[in-house]
Design a protein around this motif. Structure first.
Motif, PDB file in Angstrom:
ATOM      1  N   UNK B 145      44.971 -17.226   5.321  1.00 50.94           N
ATOM      2  CA  UNK B 145      44.632 -16.849   6.704  1.00 50.94           C
ATOM      3  C   UNK B 145      44.131 -15.416   6.748  1.00 50.94           C
ATOM      4  N   UNK B 146      44.828 -14.533   6.023  1.00 55.00           N
ATOM      5  CA  UNK B 146      44.459 -13.107   6.046  1.00 55.00           C
ATOM      6  C   UNK B 146      43.057 -12.910   5.479  1.00 55.00           C
ATOM      7  N   UNK B 147      42.741 -13.682   4.440  1.00 50.47           N
ATOM      8  CA  UNK B 147      41.421 -13.593   3.830  1.00 50.47           C
ATOM      9  C   UNK B 147      40.336 -14.054   4.820  1.00 50.47           C
ATOM     10  N   UNK B 148      40.631 -15.147   5.534  1.00 49.30           N
ATOM     11  CA  UNK B 148      39.694 -15.627   6.559  1.00 49.30           C
ATOM     12  C   UNK B 148      39.546 -14.591   7.678  1.00 49.30           C
ATOM     13  N   UNK B 149      40.668 -13.983   8.050  1.00 54.97           N
ATOM     14  CA  UNK B 149      40.636 -12.962   9.109  1.00 54.97           C
ATOM     15  C   UNK B 149      39.714 -11.815   8.709  1.00 54.97           C
ATOM     16  N   UNK B 150      39.774 -11.410   7.438  1.00 60.07           N
ATOM     17  CA  UNK B 150      38.930 -10.313   6.964  1.00 60.07           C
ATOM     18  C   UNK B 150      37.449 -10.691   7.026  1.00 60.07           C
ATOM     19  N   UNK B 151      37.127 -11.946   6.688  1.00 63.32           N
ATOM     20  CA  UNK B 151      35.725 -12.380   6.761  1.00 63.32           C
ATOM     21  C   UNK B 151      35.213 -12.273   8.199  1.00 63.32           C
ATOM     22  N   UNK B 152      36.066 -12.658   9.156  1.00 65.07           N
ATOM     23  CA  UNK B 152      35.663 -12.583  10.579  1.00 65.07           C
ATOM     24  C   UNK B 152      35.590 -11.126  11.038  1.00 65.07           C
ATOM     25  N   UNK B 153      36.543 -10.331  10.573  1.00 63.19           N
ATOM     26  CA  UNK B 153      36.580  -8.926  10.993  1.00 63.19           C
ATOM     27  C   UNK B 153      35.351  -8.168  10.476  1.00 63.19           C
ATOM     28  N   UNK B 154      34.908  -8.543   9.286  1.00 61.36           N
ATOM     29  CA  UNK B 154      33.704  -7.905   8.731  1.00 61.36           C
ATOM     30  C   UNK B 154      32.507  -8.111   9.666  1.00 61.36           C
ATOM     31  N   UNK B 155      32.421  -9.326  10.220  1.00 58.59           N
ATOM     32  CA  UNK B 155      31.318  -9.614  11.147  1.00 58.59           C
ATOM     33  C   UNK B 155      31.405  -8.745  12.404  1.00 58.59           C
ATOM     34  N   UNK B 156      32.661  -8.532  12.847  1.00 62.70           N
ATOM     35  CA  UNK B 156      32.876  -7.665  14.012  1.00 62.70           C
ATOM     36  C   UNK B 156      32.421  -6.243  13.680  1.00 62.70           C
ATOM     37  N   UNK B 157      32.771  -5.767  12.487  1.00 65.40           N
ATOM     38  CA  UNK B 157      32.351  -4.422  12.071  1.00 65.40           C
ATOM     39  C   UNK B 157      30.820  -4.334  12.023  1.00 65.40           C
ATOM     40  N   UNK B 158      30.181  -5.390  11.516  1.00 65.22           N
ATOM     41  CA  UNK B 158      28.705  -5.397  11.468  1.00 65.22           C
ATOM     42  C   UNK B 158      28.109  -5.282  12.859  1.00 65.22           C
ATOM     43  N   UNK B 159      28.682  -6.022  13.791  1.00 62.86           N
ATOM     44  CA  UNK B 159      28.181  -5.969  15.167  1.00 62.86           C
ATOM     45  C   UNK B 159      28.367  -4.577  15.759  1.00 62.86           C
ATOM     46  N   UNK B 160      29.510  -3.991  15.476  1.00 61.43           N
ATOM     47  CA  UNK B 160      29.773  -2.634  15.981  1.00 61.43           C
ATOM     48  C   UNK B 160      28.764  -1.651  15.388  1.00 61.43           C
ATOM     49  N   UNK B 161      28.471  -1.827  14.104  1.00 56.04           N
ATOM     50  CA  UNK B 161      27.492  -0.938  13.453  1.00 56.04           C
ATOM     51  C   UNK B 161      26.107  -1.097  14.079  1.00 56.04           C
ATOM     52  N   UNK B 162      25.847  -2.303  14.612  1.00 52.16           N
ATOM     53  CA  UNK B 162      24.558  -2.535  15.281  1.00 52.16           C
ATOM     54  C   UNK B 162      24.591  -2.125  16.754  1.00 52.16           C
ATOM     55  N   UNK B 163      25.672  -1.478  17.137  1.00 53.78           N
ATOM     56  CA  UNK B 163      25.747  -0.939  18.496  1.00 53.78           C
ATOM     57  C   UNK B 163      26.335  -1.877  19.534  1.00 53.78           C
TER      58      UNK B 163
END
Lengths: 53, 485
Positions: B145-163
């Protein structure tokens, strides 16, 4: 007109104590933290040693 | 020759197995039945969930270790217990189903003289509609679960980086969920990672909890002596969240999750919603769902288990109000009252009552945390049970002289708040005892001289040290038994 200077008051998160720059410095000061590491280990060991029979 | 069967290989079960085999040696059999081929050091799942550790850093295969120890291991899931055998044979046994590739679903019958139930909890995502990895939220309760959570969180970080602005919600996903500490660590680690990436200003972080006040942690809060004051963990928790620009929603029982929307009821009886782009919510815990049968085949599940599926032990289960709760209600030996050769340790035992004060909304919804039994209590109950069983087998001494009441046991909790050897932080908190003893300590319920509550880099070093120490111990490396629970 919108302003960025909204008052940071009357929010729940505006009431708790927050650390000053000095507190933050000591939290990451290597020498002091090494000393705290020893103390914390001692305190945790006391809990472990006397916590159960 | 005696046979001890241990169900489960988590912190409690694995600790019990290690000490049973060490004490019993080759003359007696120790058999482990566990559905997963891996041991996992759950406290470090938080770091998997923020990409600071890989899955293989927090787990290892059980088979190799058990082979070295001489423990018989079956990769299977226990299904039912026959504590008095059946009509053909009075020897007690456990029925299980293999989870091993190539044998999945095949039945397994294992006879025992002593049984240690350490199955841990069932992560009851189904108790909240839309919750969990199969729904709309993440979890850090297992390494996968934690590994899956990190994959999703990475996408959130990418979106944040895109503003893009993003809302992140972390907390409890059921009105009576527990394990707030793990969720608390996760939100602080997310805040730290955002800060490292200079993305804090674009993300809104929310702590959503069923606690009456922050810092309750399912153990009715605590007091710590610090800087000349005796301070409640409410102040401590609020301060940490405030410092990290995390807003909070308390007294909230999550009832349903939809895509991007959490529905919750407050203790005041209001129905509200919270939007999210990423949410990690801890589910309710239930017992593993084991059944029990008498030798005539009749169902005696309610004799062995409480209605929530956890096993009954030597606790006082009589209904009581919060004011009547007593530290003496808590079990000491974890022995099942109906069958003296059965024990339940770690999360598998049924607590006599909550530690936090029960709270109910005007609509009748109970909104408060159930008691935590993870971490130190799991290891300690596993070890003391192993000691009692070993002495019973070796010396015929059935007095169960080793006790481990949560009303006497202390616990240390290290709440990670950022992973870095030079910039990391963690809050180190200790309580003694875990269950407040208001008779012995009328002012604060606990021994205030044994409390610690401080934040700093030293806490991170401690948490990291514990990670390596306990994996060393679990692998049975030299002098593992010197590392305390």
């Amino acid at each position: 007109m919108e302003t960025n200077n909204k008052p940071k008051a009357y929010y729940e998160e505006s009431y708790p104590p927050v650390p000053t720059k000095s507190v933050k410095f000591w939290r990451s000061c290597m020498l002091w933290q090494f000393y705290r590491f020893i103390i914390l280990n001692y305190k945790v060991m006391k809990i472990v040693a006397f916590g159960h029979n | 020759m005696a046979t001890v069967v241990v169900l489960g290989a988590g912190i409690a079960g694995h600790t019990a197995t290690a000490f049973l085999k060490k004490k019993l040696g080759k003359k007696h059999d120790v058999i482990v039945i566990s559905p997963s081929p891996y041991y996992q050091w759950i406290p470090s799942n938080i770091w998997v969930g923020v990409g600071r550790m890989k899955v293989d850093d927090v787990r290892f295969r059980l088979e190799k270790v058990y082979k070295k120890w001489g423990v018989i291991y079956h990769q299977a899931k226990a299904v039912s217990i026959y504590p008095a055998g059946d009509v053909n044979n009075a020897k007690p046994y456990v029925m299980a189903e293999y989870t091993l590739d190539g044998k999945i679903g095949e039945p397994l019958k294992v006879e025992y003289d002593f049984l240690v139930n350490a199955t841990g909890p069932k992560l009851n995502f189904e108790a909240t509609e839309g919750l969990g990895p199969n729904g709309f939220t993440e979890s850090v309760c297992a390494y996968s679960h934690a590994s899956e959570a990190w994959e999703k969180l990475k996408k959130v970080f990418n979106k944040l980086e895109n503003g893009e602005k993003q809302k992140i919600v972390v907390g409890t996903g059921h009105p009576m969920a527990t394990c707030q500490g793990a969720a608390f660590e996760y939100i602080l680690n997310i805040a730290y990672e955002l800060k490292q990436r200079k993305l804090s200003d674009k993300a809104e972080l929310y702590w959503l909890t069923n606690e009456f006040e922050l810092g309750d942690f399912g153990m009715s809060g605590a007091y710590v002596k610090r800087n000349g004051y005796i301070t409640s963990t409410k102040i401590f928790a609020e301060s940490v969240l405030s410092e990290n620009n995390i807003k909070w929603i308390k007294r909230a029982g999550v009832k349903k999750v939809e895509d991007g929307l959490i529905h919750y009821e407050t203790l005041a009886g209001e129905y509200k919603t919270q939007e999210f782009d990423f949410a990690m919510l801890i589910p309710a815990f239930a017992g593993a769902g084991l059944k029990a049968y008498a030798n005539d085949g009749s169902d005696i599940t309610t004799t062995l288990f409480a209605p929530n599926g956890f096993m009954k032990v030597d606790a006082d289960y009589s209904p009581k109000t919060y004011e009547e709760f007593n530290v003496k209600d808590w079990p000491q030996t974890y022995q099942n009252p109906a069958f003296k050769n059965i024990f339940a340790v770690g999360i598998a035992f049924a607590p006599p009552h909550p530690i936090s004060k029960p709270q109910t909304s005007p609509n009748g919804t109970s909104i408060f945390p159930t008691p935590p039994r993870t971490g130190m209590p799991s290891g300690v109950t596993g070890k003391t049970t192993a000691q009692n069983i070993a002495e019973w087998i070796l010396n015929g001494d059935d007095s169960l002289k080793h006790h481990a009441s949560m009303g006497k046991m202390g616990a240390a909790c290290i709440v990670s708040a950022g992973f870095s050897l030079t910039k990391g932080q963690a809050a180190t908190m200790t309580v003694n005892p875990i269950v407040p003893d208001w008779e012995k300590y009328p002012d604060y319920g606990r021994n205030i001289n044994y409390t610690v509550g401080e934040i700093g880099l030293a806490g991170h070093w401690m948490k990291l040290m514990l990670h390596y120490m306990f994996i060393h111990k679990a692998k049975g490396y030299p002098f593992w038994w010197l590392i305390p629970e």
